[in-house]
Scaffold this active site. Structure first.
Site, PDB file in Angstrom:
ATOM      1  N   HIS A   1       0.907  -1.106  -0.029  1.00  0.00           N
ATOM      2  CA  HIS A   1      -0.099  -0.080  -0.011  1.00  0.00           C
ATOM      3  C   HIS A   1       0.912   1.164   0.008  1.00  0.00           C
ATOM      4  O   HIS A   1       0.417   2.237   0.463  1.00  0.00           O
ATOM      5  CB  HIS A   1      -0.898  -0.099   1.154  1.00  0.00           C
ATOM      6  CG  HIS A   1      -2.063  -1.010   0.836  1.00  0.00           C
ATOM      7  ND1 HIS A   1      -3.366  -1.026   0.081  1.00  0.00           N
ATOM      8  CD2 HIS A   1      -2.202  -2.350   1.574  1.00  0.00           C
ATOM      9  CE1 HIS A   1      -3.912  -1.879   0.159  1.00  0.00           C
ATOM     10  NE2 HIS A   1      -3.355  -2.750   1.135  1.00  0.00           N
TER      11      HIS A   1
ATOM     12  N   ASP B   1       2.801  -4.849 -10.517  1.00  0.00           N
ATOM     13  CA  ASP B   1       2.758  -6.068 -11.210  1.00  0.00           C
ATOM     14  C   ASP B   1       3.135  -5.966 -12.517  1.00  0.00           C
ATOM     15  O   ASP B   1       3.987  -7.170 -12.784  1.00  0.00           O
ATOM     16  CB  ASP B   1       1.233  -6.454 -11.050  1.00  0.00           C
ATOM     17  CG  ASP B   1       0.759  -6.431  -9.653  1.00  0.00           C
ATOM     18  OD1 ASP B   1       1.458  -6.171  -8.619  1.00  0.00           O
ATOM     19  OD2 ASP B   1      -0.479  -6.385  -9.583  1.00  0.00           O
TER      20      ASP B   1
END
Length: 391
Positions: A38, A178
């Site tokens: 996060h 990602d």
């Protein structure tokens, strides 16, 4: 496992489906984030590595010069036939073909011609476990299209194209981690990624004495849909109060001085992000020094912060970390933490390589005893990024 090892199987499955072998096969890995959770949407640092689980996309020209792309997967019977001219709208939300379709649209927008194709997807990346099966599908599709169009993209451009595909076609507002790691990973290296500058640094993780264990809790708690946007807004509020562009720019001292002017929950969210960025940079240095004891301690601290300050853990994730912590260094575990967005999914543990089998066995048994759920566990070394296997 290297991606080429499964190539004969993928060719065999494609031939069974379409009656002929594929002309092209590409593969891209899933990932696990070692630390730095996060932090991405706060312009911070993340520290992922590619895992030895891959998504394969195989293709050949469509027969009879058909103008559409046929999307098939070994995981489902659903088949989609879609023409790319004019540019198609996304399929209904939740449709797996949106991920490769969005990438194809990105290539078309660049003026590249995509012929009619018969396409088959096969994946060993666990679905829905927080190890980025979606990015693996996007990046493997982009790698395939590079071969088909004879156009090699800049790696950053390729990763951003895949991210945009996920935003626009899958409707998921993901960060850049990602797609970057799936595109640019190197075997034996983890990647420290600065989410502001988009500058990746590959750091050797080739010590044969350590291995990463990924523990899927096989739990995903139903959410209202507001949990992540609310936390993002809380981080933006904290940054505004602190007078900084993003929490990446704030220090712990500044946060403490501003604490009287903040809602307590907003303070906790900011405290996590600021300390997690610090932990991630310290973890990168620990890896450079092969200081696995310090790295493991930082993993435990990260989990405590995600549980207490960011409040995105859950009982099952906490149980896994408790079991790993109980085993400790004596039984071969350096550290363990939840990884991914939270509320279920996976934990990641750093373990001594010679203890992997025993640690895996104990975690699975103890987790089932305490939760009545079967965990899925696999060991992995840092894997290579996207590659073309056949052209």
């Amino acid at each position: 496992m290297r991606p080429v090892e499964l190539l004969p199987f993928v060719i065999e499955r494609y031939t069974k489906v379409y009656g002929r072998p594929p002309r092209w096969v590409a593969a891209a890995p899933g990932r696990v984030n070692l630390i730095g959770e996060h932090t991405d949407y706060n312009d911070g640092f993340v520290f992922p590595m590619a895992i030895e689980r891959y998504t394969y996309v195989a293709a050949d020209y469509a027969e009879h010069d058909r103008p559409w792309v046929c999307f098939r997967s070994t995981a489902t019977e659903a088949t989609y036939k879609i023409e790319l001219d004019p540019l198609p709208a996304p399929l209904p939300k939740g449709t797996w073909a949106n991920y490769p379709l969005g990438v194809m649209v990105g290539f078309k927008r660049m003026g590249l011609n995509i012929p009619g194709l018969d396409l088959l997807v096969h994946s060993t990346v666990p679905l829905g476990g927080g190890v980025s099966s979606s990015a693996a599908l996007e990046v493997s599709t982009a790698t395939l299209l590079e071969a088909i169009t004879n156009k090699t993209l800049d790696p950053v451009e390729k990763a951003l194209l895949c991210q945009k595909a996920e935003h626009e076609y899958a409707g998921m507002p993901c960060g850049i981690m990602d797609q970057f790691i799936s595109t640019m990973a190197r075997e034996g290296y983890a990647m420290l990624l600065d989410c502001r500058t988009r500058k990746p640094e590959l750091i050797p993780m080739d010590d044969p004495e350590v291995t990463v264990l990924v523990i899927n809790t096989n739990v995903k708690h139903e959410l209202t849909g507001s949990e992540y946007p609310t936390r993002r807004k809380q981080c933006e509020t904290a940054a505004y109060i602190l007078g900084v562009k993003a929490l990446r720019d704030a220090t712990l001292d500044e946060l403490e001085r501003a604490k009287p002017y903040m809602d307590h929950v907003v303070y906790k969210r900011a405290h996590h992000v600021i300390t997690e960025n610090e932990r991630t940079l310290k973890a990168a240095e620990a890896m450079r020094q092969r200081d696995w004891i310090s790295f493991g301690r930082l993993m435990y601290e990260s989990h405590q912060s995600l549980r207490n300050d960011y409040e995105v853990s859950c009982a099952e994730l906490d149980v896994v970390v408790e079991i790993a912590s109980g085993l400790g260094l004596e039984k071969g575990v350096y550290g363990c933490r939840m990884t991914g967005g939270g509320f279920g999914g996976c934990c990641v543990a750093l373990v001594k390589a010679h203890t992997v089998s025993e640690v895996e066995k104990i975690i699975k048994a103890e987790y089932k005893k305490r939760t009545a759920i079967e965990a899925t566990v696999f060991a992995t070394k840092p894997a290579q990024g996207a590659t073309i296997l056949k052209q």
